[in-house]
Write an enzyme that holds these catalytic residues in place. Structure first.
Site, PDB file in Angstrom:
ATOM      1  CE1 TYR A 192     -78.267  38.846 -49.617  1.00  9.76           C
ATOM      2  CE2 TYR A 192     -77.741  39.549 -51.849  1.00  9.76           C
ATOM      3  CZ  TYR A 192     -78.204  39.840 -50.585  1.00  9.76           C
ATOM      4  OH  TYR A 192     -78.616  41.101 -50.277  1.00  9.76           O
ATOM      5  CG  HIS A 450     -69.890  46.006 -20.863  1.00  8.98           C
ATOM      6  ND1 HIS A 450     -69.032  46.089 -21.935  1.00  8.98           N
ATOM      7  CD2 HIS A 450     -69.176  45.494 -19.835  1.00  8.98           C
ATOM      8  CE1 HIS A 450     -67.845  45.652 -21.564  1.00  8.98           C
ATOM      9  NE2 HIS A 450     -67.900  45.290 -20.296  1.00  8.98           N
ATOM     10  CD  GLU A 455     -70.021  46.898 -24.892  1.00  5.84           C
ATOM     11  OE1 GLU A 455     -70.000  47.851 -24.106  1.00  5.84           O
ATOM     12  OE2 GLU A 455     -69.798  45.719 -24.546  1.00  5.84           O
TER      13      GLU A 455
HETATM   14  P1  NDP Z   1     -76.504  36.979 -56.856  1.00  5.86           P
HETATM   15  O1  NDP Z   1     -77.030  37.850 -57.901  1.00  5.86           O
HETATM   16  O2  NDP Z   1     -76.396  37.447 -55.454  1.00  5.86           O
HETATM   17  O3  NDP Z   1     -75.063  36.460 -57.282  1.00  5.86           O
HETATM   18  C1  NDP Z   1     -74.851  35.820 -58.502  1.00  5.86           C
HETATM   19  C2  NDP Z   1     -73.364  35.592 -58.630  1.00  5.86           C
HETATM   20  O4  NDP Z   1     -73.097  34.801 -59.777  1.00  5.86           O
HETATM   21  C3  NDP Z   1     -72.605  36.893 -58.799  1.00  5.86           C
HETATM   22  O5  NDP Z   1     -71.407  36.776 -58.088  1.00  5.86           O
HETATM   23  C4  NDP Z   1     -72.356  36.951 -60.293  1.00  5.86           C
HETATM   24  O6  NDP Z   1     -71.189  37.636 -60.609  1.00  5.86           O
HETATM   25  C5  NDP Z   1     -72.198  35.485 -60.633  1.00  5.86           C
HETATM   26  N1  NDP Z   1     -72.591  35.153 -62.000  1.00  5.86           N
HETATM   27  C6  NDP Z   1     -73.713  35.524 -62.636  1.00  5.86           C
HETATM   28  N2  NDP Z   1     -73.734  34.997 -63.877  1.00  5.86           N
HETATM   29  C7  NDP Z   1     -72.599  34.284 -64.017  1.00  5.86           C
HETATM   30  C8  NDP Z   1     -72.040  33.516 -65.066  1.00  5.86           C
HETATM   31  N3  NDP Z   1     -72.661  33.379 -66.226  1.00  5.86           N
HETATM   32  N4  NDP Z   1     -70.862  32.921 -64.864  1.00  5.86           N
HETATM   33  C9  NDP Z   1     -70.216  33.053 -63.683  1.00  5.86           C
HETATM   34  N5  NDP Z   1     -70.697  33.760 -62.654  1.00  5.86           N
HETATM   35  C10 NDP Z   1     -71.875  34.370 -62.820  1.00  5.86           C
HETATM   36  O7  NDP Z   1     -77.374  35.654 -56.988  1.00  5.86           O
HETATM   37  P2  NDP Z   1     -77.580  34.443 -55.996  1.00  5.86           P
HETATM   38  O8  NDP Z   1     -77.928  33.294 -56.850  1.00  5.86           O
HETATM   39  O9  NDP Z   1     -76.457  34.320 -55.058  1.00  5.86           O
HETATM   40  O10 NDP Z   1     -78.861  34.901 -55.191  1.00  5.86           O
HETATM   41  C11 NDP Z   1     -80.020  35.346 -55.907  1.00  5.86           C
HETATM   42  C12 NDP Z   1     -80.769  36.350 -55.097  1.00  5.86           C
HETATM   43  O11 NDP Z   1     -81.461  35.683 -54.067  1.00  5.86           O
HETATM   44  C13 NDP Z   1     -79.894  37.366 -54.384  1.00  5.86           C
HETATM   45  O12 NDP Z   1     -79.592  38.464 -55.186  1.00  5.86           O
HETATM   46  C14 NDP Z   1     -80.725  37.739 -53.203  1.00  5.86           C
HETATM   47  O13 NDP Z   1     -81.592  38.779 -53.604  1.00  5.86           O
HETATM   48  C15 NDP Z   1     -81.503  36.478 -52.913  1.00  5.86           C
HETATM   49  N6  NDP Z   1     -80.907  35.736 -51.782  1.00  5.86           N
HETATM   50  C16 NDP Z   1     -80.929  36.322 -50.565  1.00  5.86           C
HETATM   51  C17 NDP Z   1     -80.391  35.671 -49.481  1.00  5.86           C
HETATM   52  C18 NDP Z   1     -80.398  36.339 -48.149  1.00  5.86           C
HETATM   53  O14 NDP Z   1     -81.144  37.313 -47.979  1.00  5.86           O
HETATM   54  N7  NDP Z   1     -79.601  35.896 -47.184  1.00  5.86           N
HETATM   55  C19 NDP Z   1     -79.783  34.350 -49.600  1.00  5.86           C
HETATM   56  C20 NDP Z   1     -79.798  33.845 -50.930  1.00  5.86           C
HETATM   57  C21 NDP Z   1     -80.341  34.519 -51.977  1.00  5.86           C
HETATM   58  P3  NDP Z   1     -71.114  39.245 -60.691  1.00  5.86           P
HETATM   59  O15 NDP Z   1     -70.849  39.727 -59.322  1.00  5.86           O
HETATM   60  O16 NDP Z   1     -69.985  39.466 -61.624  1.00  5.86           O
HETATM   61  O17 NDP Z   1     -72.418  39.687 -61.258  1.00  5.86           O
END
Ligand code: NDP
Length: 473
Positions: A192, A450, A455
């Site tokens: 996100y 529309h 839609e």
């Molecule tokens: P997310 O869990 O969404 O994404 C974390 C990302 O970082 C993933 O792509 C993950 O990869 C990657 N990652 C994790 N650890 C490592 C690492 N050690 N090295 C490299 N990449 C890594 O976390 P966010 O920080 O984006 O957001 C946290 C939470 O906050 C979200 O899950 C959501 O619940 C909430 N949020 C909601 C929003 C909204 O409703 N619009 C906006 C912002 C945050 P992989 O896919 O491989 O796990």
């Protein structure tokens, strides 16, 4: 295990305890809702917050993020303005945006405080630590508060990967108050925060790259959304490096030099980690009173948000059930209903609509096609991909996508996924029939509005394909 700070010690406050029905630790979305409702139901409530009221969402999350997203989208409007007859001379001033955002957040914080006080909640600006199963010590005041129930609503914090030079990077906490915009930025992560901030920086004119460790961003979302957003971001100029993992960060003359596990090193004006969030269970004395945390250091709770200690409850990000503000609010409200209004209320976490305020937006409710394969033998997939009307007078290559997944036999709509302008608004409304268990026939008999993009949801006549036992036919 809950995280234990090296300095953590049980409070040894000599002062007499003040007795409450409920002490809430944490004044974010979940804590504030629980405190206000419980107080309105007649409980004597204390809320302790060591930082600003409103928590992550108001101060370092949803609210400032959306304001920044609005700011970042003007550029694409200016791009088509000329085709609508407008001449626009545009320039952007980052300090103005930050100052106006800060003023709005100060207003919201004040509103949160008066809502609490109006409801009769006593607010303490302090750090709280559990002294025992019904007592909380206040670090700065040196006093104790006691209550029949204690609610942990301390939220979470961004985490950094454990690599050399990680401290040189910013996180979303820092991004909201940067003194100046960098010329270029590498956003690490593919969730996100990464999608939203990459779009924000790109829209504000920062040369933006994403480094994601797997092959496609937004793991867990429908693959068509993931692909569609990746394509649109690349078309907007964002360089998405996949199967990419930074290995070492060092300070360079004009920014930060990044070495990757694979591929050539590069220098960026700034690096931002958007690599997930962890629960704030540190330095709360949870372990000492017997509260059990899970492998993610989140407070383990049952469906009533009750921890392993029956007087201690937890809601919101600190439980890592779903780190979303509306979920925390629901959990806080359900806790108050159950404990102080005599109405046993559990939150249904099965259908949680969600949106990403990237450019273009992503909105999603229900099952992705990949999840539907796991749960349903046969279903139909309806697709609409088109150019949004606002782009038709210009040569802007913008696309919108609607995808609807319906169970084959019952017709029940299992999922709705939208990529494009206002996807978040559209999915909020689509979430109502999906939660109600509406069928494709219910969508079909709904009259269209529309001309709108949404839609499409009520005019999808033929399935693009069926999926039978995991195979598209
Ligand atoms: P997310 O869990 O969404 O994404 C974390 C990302 O970082 C993933 O792509 C993950 O990869 C990657 N990652 C994790 N650890 C490592 C690492 N050690 N090295 C490299 N990449 C890594 O976390 P966010 O920080 O984006 O957001 C946290 C939470 O906050 C979200 O899950 C959501 O619940 C909430 N949020 C909601 C929003 C909204 O409703 N619009 C906006 C912002 C945050 P992989 O896919 O491989 O796990």
């Amino acid at each position: 295990l809950c995280e234990v700070a090296a300095s953590s010690s049980r409070p040894d406050n000599a002062a007499l305890s003040t007795q409450y029905d409920l002490i809430v630790i944490g004044g974010g979305s979940g804590g504030v809702r629980a405190a206000r409702l419980s107080s309105l139901y007649g409980a004597r409530v204390a809320l302790v917050e060591e930082s600003r009221l409103g928590g992550t969402c108001v101060n370092r999350g949803c609210v400032p993020k959306k304001l920044f997203a609005f700011a970042s989208r003007f550029d694409s409007l200016f791009e088509i303005a000329a085709d609508y007859g407008w001449t626009v001379e545009a320039s952007f001033d980052w300090p103005t945006l930050v100052a106006n955002k800060d003023a709005e957040i100060a207003r919201l914080e004040a509103a949160y405080e008066s809502a609490l006080l109006d409801a009769g909640v006593e607010v303490f600006r302090d750090h709280a630590t559990l002294a025992d199963r019904d007592t909380v010590g206040l670090r700065d005041a040196g006093t104790r508060l006691s209550a029949g129930r204690i609610l942990i609503a301390t939220g979470g914090h961004p985490v950094r990967p454990d690599i050399e030079g990680a401290d040189l990077a910013i996180t979303s906490d820092d991004a909201f108050g940067l003194a100046a915009l960098p010329a270029s930025i590498l956003v690490v992560g593919g969730g996100y925060v990464a999608a939203e901030f990459a779009s924000i920086f790109n829209g504000l004119g920062v040369k933006t790259s994403i480094s994601y460790r797997r092959d496609r961003i937004l793991r867990g979302f429908d693959n068509d959304l993931r692909e569609g957003l990746s394509e649109a971001m690349r078309a907007a100029g964002i360089d998405i490096l996949v199967n990419s993992q930074p290995r070492r960060l060092t300070r360079a003359n004009e920014g930060i030099h990044v070495e990757f596990e694979h591929g050539p090193a590069a220098t960026y004006g700034a690096v931002m980690f958007a690599t997930g969030r962890a629960p704030n269970t540190r330095d709360l004395g949870l372990e000492a009173v017997g509260v059990v945390c899970n492998a993610r250091a989140a407070v383990e709770v049952d469906e009533w948000s009750r921890s392993s200690v029956d007087s201690v409850f937890a809601v919101g990000d600190v439980t890592a059930r779903s780190a979303l503000t509306p979920v925390a609010i629901r959990e806080g409200a359900a806790f108050a209903e159950t404990e102080f209004n005599g109405v046993a209320t559990a939150v249904d976490h099965r259908i949680i609509p969600t949106a990403i305020f990237s450019e273009p937006e992503v909105g999603s409710v229900g099952l992705s096609e990949e999840d539907a394969v796991m749960h349903h033998l046969e279903f139909e997939v309806y697709m609409a991909r088109f150019r949004p009307m606002i782009a038709t007078l210009s040569d802007r290559q913008e696309r919108t996508m609607f995808k609807l997944i319906a169970q084959a036999d019952s017709g029940r709509v299992l999922g709705v996924h939208v990529l494009g302008r206002d996807a978040a608004e559209i999915v909020q409304l689509a979430a109502i029939p999906v939660t109600m268990g509406a069928t494709k026939a219910d969508f079909d008999r709904t009259m269209a509005v529309h001309p709108t993009a949404s839609e499409e949801l009520v005019t999808l006549s033929k399935p693009a394909y069926r999926v039978v036992q995991g195979e598209r036919v």
